[in-house]
Design an enzyme around this catalytic site. Sequence first.
Site, mmCIF file in Angstrom:
data_model
loop_
_atom_site.group_PDB
_atom_site.id
_atom_site.type_symbol
_atom_site.label_atom_id
_atom_site.label_comp_id
_atom_site.label_asym_id
_atom_site.label_seq_id
_atom_site.Cartn_x
_atom_site.Cartn_y
_atom_site.Cartn_z
ATOM 1 N N SER A 118 2.752 -7.232 -7.952
ATOM 2 C CA SER A 118 3.777 -8.155 -7.460
ATOM 3 C C SER A 118 4.563 -7.471 -6.348
ATOM 4 O O SER A 118 4.625 -6.235 -6.283
ATOM 5 C CB SER A 118 4.732 -8.530 -8.607
ATOM 6 O OG SER A 118 5.844 -9.257 -8.134
ATOM 7 N N TYR B 252 10.492 -6.928 -15.774
ATOM 8 C CA TYR B 252 9.303 -7.377 -15.043
ATOM 9 C C TYR B 252 8.960 -6.409 -13.917
ATOM 10 O O TYR B 252 7.799 -6.012 -13.760
ATOM 11 C CB TYR B 252 9.533 -8.777 -14.486
ATOM 12 C CG TYR B 252 8.344 -9.322 -13.735
ATOM 13 C CD1 TYR B 252 7.182 -9.677 -14.402
ATOM 14 C CD2 TYR B 252 8.383 -9.472 -12.343
ATOM 15 C CE1 TYR B 252 6.085 -10.171 -13.718
ATOM 16 C CE2 TYR B 252 7.295 -9.965 -11.655
ATOM 17 C CZ TYR B 252 6.141 -10.313 -12.348
ATOM 18 O OH TYR B 252 5.045 -10.790 -11.649
#
Length: 263
Positions: free
Chosen positions: A143, A156
């Site tokens: 990501s 995350y």
Amino acid sequence: MNRLDNKVVLITGGSSGLGEQIAYESARQGATVIVCARREHELISVCRRCEELSGNQAYYYELNIAQPERIEEVCQEIFMAFPKVDILVNNAGFGLFRDFLEFDMATAEQMFRVNVLGLMYMTQKIALKMAEEGQGHIINIASQAAKMATTKSTIYSATKFAVLGFSNALRLELKPLNIYVTTVNPGPIETNFFNIADESGNYLKSVDAFVLDPVKLSRKIVNCFNRPKREINAPGIMEVASKMYTLFPHIGDILAASIFNRK
């Protein structure tokens, strides 16, 4: 011939979102597709569509990537059914945007089990098989949060930083074995990922200018299957911001706390 004729592509998290679109694009290019996820109904639907696109039979395995013993079972079944796996796409993962001081640590542990440890277990099993064959390509979906952390993404981001670091080291280890490792670092994608991650329901609207189309992104990912590529980064503006974050950390913190702070 299609680019991926006679190639076997294994995708975790393949029942929806980006993983589903990677499965379809792989099928369009002639691959034999194997999808893994927890939801059998969705997996069956994805396989049917893949078969329509490729003319090849597609396969699925129910898999909770957080369970190492199930990964072992599924990999053994795959190895008995297929002589090789050419491409592994580690796509399974989830996020939850919440302030760290309010974060349930049991959920944090589960996120690490899915996003990091499950990915590592699956990678080791498949990479050992690729090493026997003398070729392979591993695609790890990380990501932009692995490069520039923002508020409400502490856990995350930590998992995706781990995926990025793991991938960078793995790339060096597997290169002599003729196994490529590519890391994909996307920004927000218009998928159901945010049904869980964004409790407010407003995040995608607030970052509309940066939101990626999963169909277009899947095409970019699948097009690199047959060649070594270190990273795929999108959208461009977030990649520029992440480089600024590295080169000019003070300015990077300002950007992360303002322009890219939309949670």
